[in-house]
Write a protein that holds these residues in place. Structure first.
Motif, PDB file in Angstrom:
ATOM      1  N   SER A 109       0.580  -0.867  -0.354  1.00  0.00           N
ATOM      2  CA  SER A 109       0.321  -0.204  -0.117  1.00  0.00           C
ATOM      3  C   SER A 109       0.968   1.503  -0.148  1.00  0.00           C
ATOM      4  CB  SER A 109      -0.780  -0.159   1.130  1.00  0.00           C
ATOM      5  OG  SER A 109      -0.381   0.168   2.409  1.00  0.00           O
ATOM      6  N   ILE A 110       0.729   2.400  -0.500  1.00  0.00           N
ATOM      7  CA  ILE A 110       0.892   3.516  -1.183  1.00  0.00           C
ATOM      8  C   ILE A 110       0.214   4.476  -0.589  1.00  0.00           C
ATOM      9  CG2 ILE A 110       2.529   4.937  -2.610  1.00  0.00           C
ATOM     10  CD1 ILE A 110       2.405   1.916  -4.422  1.00  0.00           C
ATOM     11  N   SER A 111       0.645   5.290   0.274  1.00  0.00           N
ATOM     12  CA  SER A 111      -0.793   6.300   0.542  1.00  0.00           C
ATOM     13  C   SER A 111       0.215   7.793   1.181  1.00  0.00           C
ATOM     14  CB  SER A 111      -0.981   5.584   1.720  1.00  0.00           C
ATOM     15  OG  SER A 111      -0.774   5.599   3.158  1.00  0.00           O
ATOM     16  N   THR A 112      -0.202   8.480   1.236  1.00  0.00           N
ATOM     17  CA  THR A 112       0.050  10.332   1.847  1.00  0.00           C
ATOM     18  C   THR A 112      -1.384  10.839   1.502  1.00  0.00           C
ATOM     19  OG1 THR A 112       1.261  11.972   0.764  1.00  0.00           O
ATOM     20  CG2 THR A 112      -0.107  11.582  -0.450  1.00  0.00           C
ATOM     21  N   GLU A 113      -0.863  11.372   2.726  1.00  0.00           N
ATOM     22  CA  GLU A 113      -1.669  12.381   4.506  1.00  0.00           C
ATOM     23  C   GLU A 113      -0.830  13.706   3.949  1.00  0.00           C
ATOM     24  OE1 GLU A 113      -3.990  12.674   7.779  1.00  0.00           O
ATOM     25  OE2 GLU A 113      -3.774  11.225   7.009  1.00  0.00           O
ATOM     26  N   VAL A 114      -1.539  14.543   3.293  1.00  0.00           N
ATOM     27  CA  VAL A 114      -1.053  15.853   3.305  1.00  0.00           C
ATOM     28  C   VAL A 114      -1.947  17.532   4.348  1.00  0.00           C
ATOM     29  CG1 VAL A 114       0.454  18.098   2.788  1.00  0.00           C
ATOM     30  CG2 VAL A 114       0.601  15.358   1.771  1.00  0.00           C
ATOM     31  N   LYS A 115      -1.293  17.675   5.542  1.00  0.00           N
ATOM     32  CA  LYS A 115      -2.519  18.947   5.843  1.00  0.00           C
ATOM     33  C   LYS A 115      -1.384  20.305   5.218  1.00  0.00           C
ATOM     34  CE  LYS A 115      -4.559  16.001   8.826  1.00  0.00           C
ATOM     35  NZ  LYS A 115      -4.570  15.254  10.303  1.00  0.00           N
ATOM     36  N   GLU A 116      -2.089  21.364   5.020  1.00  0.00           N
ATOM     37  CA  GLU A 116      -1.240  22.815   5.072  1.00  0.00           C
ATOM     38  C   GLU A 116      -2.386  23.558   5.429  1.00  0.00           C
ATOM     39  OE1 GLU A 116       0.070  25.645   1.203  1.00  0.00           O
ATOM     40  OE2 GLU A 116      -1.136  23.575   0.920  1.00  0.00           O
ATOM     41  N   SER A 131      -4.874  13.690   0.150  1.00  0.00           N
ATOM     42  CA  SER A 131      -4.666  11.934   0.665  1.00  0.00           C
ATOM     43  C   SER A 131      -4.730  10.934  -0.348  1.00  0.00           C
ATOM     44  CB  SER A 131      -5.275  11.638   1.965  1.00  0.00           C
ATOM     45  OG  SER A 131      -6.543  11.496   1.705  1.00  0.00           O
ATOM     46  N   PHE A 132      -4.020  10.667  -0.067  1.00  0.00           N
ATOM     47  CA  PHE A 132      -4.480   9.121  -1.587  1.00  0.00           C
ATOM     48  C   PHE A 132      -3.725   8.396  -1.134  1.00  0.00           C
ATOM     49  CE2 PHE A 132      -0.491  10.311  -2.656  1.00  0.00           C
ATOM     50  CZ  PHE A 132      -0.156   8.472  -3.348  1.00  0.00           C
ATOM     51  N   LYS A 133      -4.407   6.972  -1.555  1.00  0.00           N
ATOM     52  CA  LYS A 133      -3.891   5.400  -1.355  1.00  0.00           C
ATOM     53  C   LYS A 133      -4.169   4.248  -1.875  1.00  0.00           C
ATOM     54  CE  LYS A 133      -4.479   1.897   2.180  1.00  0.00           C
ATOM     55  NZ  LYS A 133      -4.456   1.452   3.687  1.00  0.00           N
ATOM     56  N   ARG A 134      -3.636   3.653  -2.406  1.00  0.00           N
ATOM     57  CA  ARG A 134      -3.126   2.526  -3.582  1.00  0.00           C
ATOM     58  C   ARG A 134      -2.677   1.294  -3.205  1.00  0.00           C
ATOM     59  NH1 ARG A 134      -3.733   5.156  -9.131  1.00  0.00           N
ATOM     60  NH2 ARG A 134      -3.610   1.704  -9.507  1.00  0.00           N
ATOM     61  N   VAL A 135      -3.696   0.770  -3.337  1.00  0.00           N
ATOM     62  CA  VAL A 135      -3.131  -1.110  -2.783  1.00  0.00           C
ATOM     63  C   VAL A 135      -3.142  -2.194  -4.317  1.00  0.00           C
ATOM     64  CG1 VAL A 135      -4.107  -2.664  -1.167  1.00  0.00           C
ATOM     65  CG2 VAL A 135      -4.616  -0.515  -1.206  1.00  0.00           C
ATOM     66  N   PHE A 136      -1.879  -2.988  -4.289  1.00  0.00           N
ATOM     67  CA  PHE A 136      -1.602  -3.360  -5.024  1.00  0.00           C
ATOM     68  C   PHE A 136      -1.642  -4.954  -4.349  1.00  0.00           C
ATOM     69  CE2 PHE A 136      -0.179   0.360  -6.423  1.00  0.00           C
ATOM     70  CZ  PHE A 136      -0.492   0.429  -7.637  1.00  0.00           C
ATOM     71  N   THR A 137      -1.889  -5.854  -5.162  1.00  0.00           N
ATOM     72  CA  THR A 137      -1.448  -7.417  -4.440  1.00  0.00           C
ATOM     73  C   THR A 137      -0.623  -7.674  -5.021  1.00  0.00           C
ATOM     74  OG1 THR A 137      -4.207  -7.750  -4.147  1.00  0.00           O
ATOM     75  CG2 THR A 137      -2.796  -9.420  -3.938  1.00  0.00           C
ATOM     76  N   LEU A 138       0.453  -8.537  -4.436  1.00  0.00           N
ATOM     77  CA  LEU A 138       1.988  -8.555  -5.218  1.00  0.00           C
ATOM     78  C   LEU A 138       1.663 -10.108  -5.423  1.00  0.00           C
ATOM     79  CD1 LEU A 138       4.338  -6.487  -2.682  1.00  0.00           C
ATOM     80  CD2 LEU A 138       3.052  -6.056  -4.464  1.00  0.00           C
ATOM     81  N   PRO A 139       2.826 -10.578  -6.940  1.00  0.00           N
ATOM     82  CA  PRO A 139       1.993 -11.968  -7.033  1.00  0.00           C
ATOM     83  C   PRO A 139       3.966 -12.598  -5.891  1.00  0.00           C
ATOM     84  CG  PRO A 139       3.468 -11.124  -8.266  1.00  0.00           C
ATOM     85  CD  PRO A 139       3.081  -9.619  -7.812  1.00  0.00           C
ATOM     86  N   GLU A 140       3.758 -13.723  -5.580  1.00  0.00           N
ATOM     87  CA  GLU A 140       4.669 -14.616  -4.771  1.00  0.00           C
ATOM     88  C   GLU A 140       6.111 -13.807  -5.601  1.00  0.00           C
ATOM     89  OE1 GLU A 140       3.053 -18.637  -4.152  1.00  0.00           O
ATOM     90  OE2 GLU A 140       1.414 -17.953  -3.383  1.00  0.00           O
ATOM     91  N   SER A 141       6.229 -13.980  -6.590  1.00  0.00           N
ATOM     92  CA  SER A 141       7.669 -14.709  -7.048  1.00  0.00           C
ATOM     93  C   SER A 141       8.170 -12.854  -6.710  1.00  0.00           C
ATOM     94  CB  SER A 141       7.528 -14.018  -8.753  1.00  0.00           C
ATOM     95  OG  SER A 141       6.672 -12.759  -8.762  1.00  0.00           O
ATOM     96  N   ILE A 142       7.559 -11.520  -5.597  1.00  0.00           N
ATOM     97  CA  ILE A 142       8.947 -11.024  -5.641  1.00  0.00           C
ATOM     98  C   ILE A 142       9.652 -10.728  -4.028  1.00  0.00           C
ATOM     99  CG2 ILE A 142       8.302  -8.425  -4.599  1.00  0.00           C
ATOM    100  CD1 ILE A 142       6.992  -8.794  -7.315  1.00  0.00           C
ATOM    101  N   ASN A 143      10.576 -10.853  -4.479  1.00  0.00           N
ATOM    102  CA  ASN A 143      11.713 -10.991  -3.098  1.00  0.00           C
ATOM    103  C   ASN A 143      11.316 -10.329  -2.194  1.00  0.00           C
ATOM    104  OD1 ASN A 143      13.548 -11.010  -1.414  1.00  0.00           O
ATOM    105  ND2 ASN A 143      15.272 -11.533  -2.880  1.00  0.00           N
TER     106      ASN A 143
END
Length: 158
Positions: free
Chosen positions: A87-94, A112-124
């Motif tokens: 998961s990749i996310s950010t939250e910025v307050k100004e 803010s945003f959040k992106r979520v990815f399911t990784l294959p088992e082949s990832i180290n």
């Protein structure tokens, strides 16, 4: 002087001397609900930031993730790995406050945003790394040695 009005069998009134056609109740309702709403009503204005676009490229040795997110600092990102979920996310307050003579102006923003990815088992997972440069977040997802594509070799027939 008399005006004659035709009353059709449907019960509606029509004036035979007029070229004006009035909308029926059902056509008026249809138009009301089928017209496009102004963009302020259809935009997702609560998020403050749209979900950034992502490019994913597979090579022999790894997957490369590129995300265009200009205007941020690398400290604004949170990248988590939970089992096979990245998961990749950010939250910025100004907040800004400007005081001058008789008035004070305060401006604040949140994005803010959040992106979520399911990784294959082949990832180290032990060797995943990320860098943020010139508005692009790059995440390198190396493949395990056993799943890397081996070069073609010829087999002699005996």
């Amino acid at each position: 002087m008399s005006n004659l009005v035709n009353v059709p069998k449907s019960g509606g009134l029509s004036n035979t001397n007029s070229n004006i056609s009035f909308p029926t109740w059902s056509s008026w309702i249809d138009e009301m609900f089928n017209r496009e709403l102004p963009s302020v009503f259809t935009s997702n204005f609560n998020t403050g930031m749209s979900s950034p676009k992502v490019n994913i490229k597979e090579t022999e040795d790894a997957f490369e993730v590129e995300m265009a997110v200009p205007g941020l600092n690398k400290s604004d990102f949170k990248i988590d790995l939970d089992n096979d979920t990245l998961s990749i996310s950010t939250e910025v307050k100004e907040e800004k406050e400007h005081t001058e003579e008789n008035y004070t102006r305060r401006e604040f923003g949140y994005s803010s945003f959040k992106r979520v990815f399911t990784l294959p088992e082949s990832i180290n997972e032990d060797h995943i790394n990320a860098k943020y440069e010139n508005g692009i977040l790059n995440i390198h997802l190396p493949k395990k040695e056993e799943v890397k594509q081996k070069p073609v070799r010829s087999i002699e027939i005996s």
